[in-house]
Design a protein around this motif. Structure first.
Motif, PDB file in Angstrom:
ATOM      1  N   UNK A 221       0.723  -1.280  -0.107  1.00 31.29           N
ATOM      2  CA  UNK A 221       0.109   0.041  -0.057  1.00 31.29           C
ATOM      3  C   UNK A 221       0.939   1.043   0.061  1.00 31.29           C
ATOM      4  N   UNK A 222       2.008   1.118   0.741  1.00 28.99           N
ATOM      5  CA  UNK A 222       2.903   2.349   0.730  1.00 28.99           C
ATOM      6  C   UNK A 222       3.548   2.534  -0.556  1.00 28.99           C
ATOM      7  N   UNK A 223       3.869   1.503  -1.325  1.00 32.47           N
ATOM      8  CA  UNK A 223       4.298   1.605  -2.645  1.00 32.47           C
ATOM      9  C   UNK A 223       3.351   2.119  -3.417  1.00 32.47           C
ATOM     10  N   UNK A 224       2.016   1.711  -3.291  1.00 31.76           N
ATOM     11  CA  UNK A 224       1.099   2.161  -4.261  1.00 31.76           C
ATOM     12  C   UNK A 224       1.036   3.706  -3.939  1.00 31.76           C
ATOM     13  N   UNK A 225       0.881   4.405  -2.811  1.00 34.22           N
ATOM     14  CA  UNK A 225       0.804   5.657  -2.615  1.00 34.22           C
ATOM     15  C   UNK A 225       1.956   6.417  -3.296  1.00 34.22           C
ATOM     16  N   UNK A 226       3.087   5.843  -3.148  1.00 29.59           N
ATOM     17  CA  UNK A 226       4.187   6.348  -3.795  1.00 29.59           C
ATOM     18  C   UNK A 226       4.400   6.639  -5.442  1.00 29.59           C
ATOM     19  N   UNK A 227       3.846   5.337  -5.844  1.00 32.29           N
ATOM     20  CA  UNK A 227       3.866   5.190  -7.443  1.00 32.29           C
ATOM     21  C   UNK A 227       2.836   6.179  -7.969  1.00 32.29           C
ATOM     22  N   UNK A 228       2.042   6.575  -7.343  1.00 25.45           N
ATOM     23  CA  UNK A 228       0.997   7.615  -7.812  1.00 25.45           C
ATOM     24  C   UNK A 228       1.459   9.031  -8.060  1.00 25.45           C
ATOM     25  N   UNK A 229       2.749   9.276  -7.459  1.00 25.94           N
ATOM     26  CA  UNK A 229       3.077  10.617  -7.246  1.00 25.94           C
ATOM     27  C   UNK A 229       4.782  10.549  -7.787  1.00 25.94           C
ATOM     28  N   UNK A 230       4.711   9.804  -9.058  1.00 26.39           N
ATOM     29  CA  UNK A 230       5.997   9.990  -9.737  1.00 26.39           C
ATOM     30  C   UNK A 230       6.583  11.074 -10.300  1.00 26.39           C
ATOM     31  N   UNK A 231       7.785  10.993 -11.120  1.00 26.70           N
ATOM     32  CA  UNK A 231       8.195  12.406 -11.477  1.00 26.70           C
ATOM     33  C   UNK A 231       7.576  13.355 -12.247  1.00 26.70           C
ATOM     34  N   UNK A 232       6.467  12.733 -12.850  1.00 24.55           N
ATOM     35  CA  UNK A 232       5.798  13.513 -13.741  1.00 24.55           C
ATOM     36  C   UNK A 232       4.822  14.535 -13.131  1.00 24.55           C
TER      37      UNK A 232
END
Lengths: 510, 297
Positions: B132-143
Motif C-alpha cells: 500500500x505504501x508503494x502504491x501511494x508513492x507510485x501515484x506521485x512519480x516524477x511527472x
C-alpha cells in the motif's frame, strides 16, 4: 443537512473514514483510533460506540426483511483477510465471510441484491487481484454467532489495487472494476473480461459506476469525472455481446461527456453517483472536497452528437463557508462585545476555550495572549436576547488574565477532569512557549513555566490509574509542544499549599 | 515575530530586508517541491521495493514457485522442544516438532498433516502494508507536480502510517486467551494428533519465528487452588489457568524456542530507513511553514 452533520463532530479529531447511512442513523468509522460510532442524525447523539481490534477501509450497509422485521447489517472490509458482518444496531460482529483459497485483505466489495431469490451476493476483489463471491442466504442472515461462511467462487482477475467494484443494476449482467490505472468491465455470469480501458498518464482513477446500460462514469483522484460509452461487446442486449473476450485489442472508446475541476485540492475528494429509485429518477454525480464544498452534476441520459467530449456544467454547488456567510443575522462570537478594539474591523479572535459547568463560567483564551473569564449564561444572553443589558458597558462582568505574550493555544481546568486536582487551578499554554497556572478565583498568576521546546499545542490530564511516582503525592500534567525535531526532557515540580504538586514532563522524541 | 522593542525608524529597512528574504525563501521552497521531493520519493520507492522483494509476493496460481526456507528452532540449554519449520512466503508448509514431555524420557514427534499449511497473518499484513505504501508513492512519480507543502506532508503521513503499521504487525504478535489457543485450527493440523495436555502456538516477534509449547495438567474438581482464568497474552506463564468444555486446566510448563528469519530482519531495517527518510522530508517542509503565515498552506 450541512449544519446537522457539522454539529456531530464532537470530540473526535480528523481521519474519519468510511461512513454509511443505516436504517436508524449514520455510522462513522475512525481509522486511527479504530472506533466505530452510530449517530442519530436527528439530534446528533452518539447512540452506540465500539472500539475494534481491526482496521476497516470500507463499510457498506445491507438491509433485509425477515417476515415483517427489517434487519440491518454492516459489511466491513479492511486490513484483515475476510469480510466482517456486523449488526447495524449493536455494532457487534456476528460472523465473517472468509476465503479458503488465497485468503487475503479485501480491497473493495459490493452487495448485489437479488430480486428474485432470497439469496444476495457479495462480490469482492482481494489485494492480490482475485475476485471472490459469497452467497448470503436468508437462513444465514437470520441467525447469529455463525461459523464463517466460505466463498462460492474465487477467480483471479489480475486487478491489483482495486478501488471499487459495482454491479450494473440496469442490465443485471455486468460488473465494473475500477483500479487506479485502468477500469474493466466483466460479465457478471462467468466473470470473463469484456473490455479494459487504461488511464492517461497523469490520471488516477478512484471509483466508478454504471449510469445507464451502456454508459459508465469514472472519477479521478483530482476531482475530474469521465463518462464513457461502452462498446457493443459489453452490452448483453447487443448481438456483439462477448465478442471481444480473449482479444487483446485496446478499447477505442471515446470519452463522451466530461467535467473538469481545476481546484487545488489537498486530498482527493469524495465522489459518488446517485441514482434515484423513485420519481423523478435523478441521476446525480455528487462530490465533496477538502475545501468544504459540495457539488452536484446532473448526468444526462442522452448522447450528444459531437465526436469530441462535452464539458458538463455543475448543477449546484455550495461550501460551508458560503452557507455560513449567508446567515442572517450573521453569527457573532461569544465574547465579541468584549473583544472589539477601536479602529479595527474584526474583534480579537478566541483561540482556546473551556466551559466550567460547576461554576457556570466560560474561559476564553485569545490571540493577543489575554484570557477572559465570563459567566456563561449572561454571555449567551447578550448574544441571543435583547434587553436592558445591551446598554450596559463592560457587560457581562468579566475578569481578564494577562500573562501570555502571544496567542493562547489551550486552556484546561484540571479539576473538571479529575477531582484529585485543586479546584482553584486553571492552566493555559500559548505560542510564547510558556505554560501558566492561574488561581481561577483570584485571577492571580501562580506559576509560569517557560518551556524551551516550542509552542504548546495540547494540555492533557493523565487517566486516574496512571501513577507517576516522583516524590510524594505527585500528580502530573502532560503537555505536547511543537518543535522541528524534538521536545526536551525536563521536570519541574511545584508544590501548592496543600497536596497538589504539578510535575510537567517533557519527553525527548529523538 | 517582530521584537516590539526595535525602534520605529528601523521598520522600513526591516521590511525591505524581509522582502528579499521572502523572495529567497520562496525560491528555496520551489526548489524543494520540484527537485528535492522527487529525489527523496525515488529513494523511498527503491528502499520499499527492496523490502517488498523480501516478501516475494506470490502471483495467484504460482504459489508453489516461492522458495522454501527451513528454520531450526531449538535451545542450546534445554532440549525439551526442537522444531524444524518450513516457511514458504507467508505460510508454514511443514512443521517437524520433537517434544520431550517432562518427567519422562519419551520424545513425541509431530508433523503437519499432508497438504496442510499454517498462514502467518502477521507476514501477510506486513506485506500488504508495504505494498500500500508503494502504491501511494507510485501515484506521485516524477511527472507529478507538487503545488503545496501540505500535499507532501499528507503523502508522507500516509506512507508513514502504512510503514508503522507494517512494523507493528511484526513486532506485536496477537495476544490470545488460552481457550482460544486450545480451540484454534492449529491444534487440528498435526499428525499424530496433539495430545490433550499440550498446546502449540507459532508467531513472529520482530525478526524471529517463535514456537511456544504449553504443557497442561487437568485441575481436579475438588482442588484447593483458587481458580482464576488467565486473560489474553502473547506468551502465557506457568500457573495460568483456563476452563474449556467443563474441564479446568493449568499450565505446568512453557517452552519457547525461536530462530531469526534473516529476510524479516532486512525488512525491519528497511522500514526504519524509510520512516527516517519520510520524517526528514517532513522536517524540511516544516522549516518553511513557520514563514508562510498567511499563505493558504
Amino acid at each position: 443537512m450541512i449544519f446537522s452533520l457539522w454539529s456531530i463532530s464532537v470530540c473526535h479529531s480528523a481521519h474519519w473514514t468510511s461512513g454509511t447511512f443505516t436504517n436508524i442513523g449514520f455510522t462513522l468509522y475512525h481509522v486511527v483510533s479504530r472506533e466505530m460510532c452510530l449517530w442519530d442524525v436527528n439530534d446528533g447523539r452518539c447512540i452506540e460506540f465500539t472500539k475494534l481490534a481491526c482496521a476497516h477501509t470500507g463499510i457498506q450497509f445491507y438491509q433485509f426483511t425477515i417476515g415483517t422485521e427489517k434487519e440491518g447489517r454492516l459489511l466491513c472490509n479492511g486490513h484483515y483477510p475476510e469480510i466482517l458482518v456486523v449488526d447495524a444496531t449493536s455494532l457487534e460482529v456476528l460472523y465473517s465471510l472468509v476465503s479458503k483459497i488465497c485468503p487475503d485483505w479485501i480491497s473493495s466489495m459490493s452487495i448485489i441484491r437479488s430480486h428474485r431469490t432470497q439469496e444476495d451476493t457479495v462480490v469482492a476483489v482481494s489485494v492480490t487481484g482475485i475476485l471472490k463471491v459469497w452467497i448470503i442466504t436468508a437462513e444465514v442472515s437470520k441467525m447469529q454467532d455463525l461459523d464463517p461462511v466460505f466463498e462460492e467462487e474465487s477467480k483471479p482477475i489480475y486487478c491489483q489495487g482495486c478501488q471499487s467494484i459495482s454491479f450494473c443494476s440496469f442490465t443485471q449482467s455486468s460488473l465494473l472494476v475500477v483500479c487506479s490505472k485502468y477500469w474493466r468491465v466483466f460479465d457478471a455470469g462467468d466473470y470473463s473480461l469484456l473490455c479494459s480501458v487504461a488511464s492517461e498518464s497523469d490520471q488516477s482513477w478512484t471509483g466508478g459506476e454504471f449510469v445507464a446500460a451502456d454508459k459508465v462514469i469514472i472519477w479521478t483522484e483530482d476531482g475530474c469525472s469521465y463518462i464513457y460509452k461502452l462498446p457493443a461487446s459489453c452490452l448483453s442486449a447487443s448481438e456483439h455481446f462477448r465478442s471481444d473476450i480473449g482479444k487483446t485489442k485496446e478499447g477505442s472508446i471515446p470519452p463522451l461527456i466530461y467535467k473538469i475541476a481545476e481546484r487545488l485540492l489537498i486530498c482527493p475528494p469524495v465522489t459518488r453517483f446517485f441514482f434515484g429509485r423513485r420519481e423523478p429518477f435523478h441521476k446525480l454525480l455528487i462530490q465533496g472536497d477538502s475545501a468544504g464544498r459540495l457539488s452536484l452534476w446532473s448526468v444526462p441520459d442522452s448522447t450528444p452528437r459531437q465526436t469530441a467530449a462535452t464539458c458538463l456544467q455543475v448543477s449546484s454547488t455550495i461550501s460551508l463557508q458560503e452557507a455560513f456567510d449567508k446567515l442572517k443575522p450573521v453569527s457573532a462570537g461569544i465574547i465579541d462585545q468584549l473583544s472589539v478594539l477601536p479602529g479595527k474591523e474584526e474583534p480579537i479572535k478566541v483561540t482556546a476555550s473551556v466551559y466550567i459547568p460547576s461554576q457556570g463560567r466560560l474561559v476564553c483564551g485569545r490571540e493577543d495572549g489575554s484570557i477572559i473569564l465570563v459567566p456563561a449564561t449572561q454571555t449567551a444572553i447578550v448574544q441571543l436576547l435583547q434587553g436592558e443589558h445591551m446598554l450596559r458597558r463592560g457587560w457581562p462582568p468579566h475578569r481578564t488574565l494577562r500573562g501570555h505574550r502571544n496567542k493562547v493555544t489551550c486552556v484546561l481546568y484540571p479539576y473538571q477532569v479529575s477531582a484529585r486536582y485543586d479546584q482553584r487551578s486553571l492552566v493555559s499554554g500559548g505560542v510564547d512557549f510558556s505554560v501558566i497556572v492561574w488561581d481561577i478565583f483570584t485571577g492571580e498568576m501562580k506559576h509560569i513555566f517557560c518551556v524551551h521546546g516550542g509552542e504548546i499545542t495540547q494540555l492533557i490530564v493523565p487517566p486516574e490509574n496512571c501513577s507517576v511516582r516522583l516524590g510524594t503525592s505527585v500528580l502530573s500534567l502532560l503537555l505536547e509542544s511543537r518543535t522541528p525535531q524534538s521536545i526536551s526532557f525536563q521536570t519541574f515540580s511545584v508544590r501548592n499549599e496543600d497536596k497538589c504538586v504539578f510535575v510537567l514532563m517533557f519527553f525527548d522524541l529523538l | 515575530m517582530l521584537n516590539p522593542q526595535r525602534s520605529v525608524s528601523e521598520l522600513p529597512k526591516m521590511s525591505a530586508a524581509s522582502q528579499v528574504e521572502r523572495a529567497v525563501l520562496e525560491e528555496e521552497f520551489n526548489w524543494l517541491l520540484k527537485e528535492e521531493v522527487h529525489a527523496v520519493l525515488k529513494q523511498l520507492q527503491d528502499v520499499l521495493k527492496e523490502a517488498s522483494r523480501r516478501f516475494c509476493m506470490p502471483s495467484p496460481g504460482l504459489e508453489s514457485q516461492l522458495k522454501q526456507e527451513n528454520f531450526i528452532l531449538g535451545s542450546s540449554t534445554m532440549d525439551q522442544v526442537k522444531g524444524v519449520l518450513t516457511l514458504q512466503g507467508e505460510a508454514l508448509t511443514q512443521a517437524d516438532i520433537n517434544l520431550k514431555i517432562a518427567k519422562s524420557s519419551q520424545v513425541l514427534h509431530f508433523q503437519f498433516r499432508e497438504d496442510k499449511q499454517w498462514k502467518l497473518q502477521q507476514i501477510q499484513d506486513a506485506r500488504n502494508h508495504v505494498n500500500q505504501a508503494l502504491q501511494l508513492l507510485s501515484s506521485r512519480d516524477e511527472t507529478y507536480h507538487f503545488k503545496t507543502g501540505a500535499e507532501v506532508n499528507k503523502l508522507m503521513d500516509a506512507v508513514m502510517l502504512q510503514l508503522t503499521r507494517a512494523r507493528n504487525r511484526l513486532t506485536t504478535p496477537a495476544s490470545m486467551t488460552l481457550p482460544e489457543l486450545a480451540t484454534s485450527g492449529l491444534m487440528k493440523m498435526f499428525t499424530p494428533p496433539m495430545p490433550g495436555d499440550a498446546m502449540i502456538n507459532f508467531y513472529i516477534n520482530l525478526s524471529k519465528l517463535c514456537l511456544t509449547v504449553y504443557q497442561l495438567h487437568v485441575l481436579p474438581p475438588n482442588t484447593t487452588k483458587n481458580f482464576r482464568p488467565a486473560g489474553s497474552s502473547v506468551l502465557h506463564n506457568p500457573g495460568a489457568m483456563f476452563e474449556l468444555n467443563n474441564n479446568r486446566f493449568e499450565v505446568s510448563h512453557v517452552h519457547k524456542v525461536e530462530c531469526v528469519v534473516p529476510w524479516l530482519n532486512d525488512t525491519l531495517v528497511f522500514f526504519t530507513i524509510s520512516l527516517q527518510l519520510c520524517q526528514q522530508l517532513k522536517d524540511k517542509i516544516s522549516v518553511f511553514s513557520s514563514f508562510w503565515n498567511y499563505r493558504p498552506f
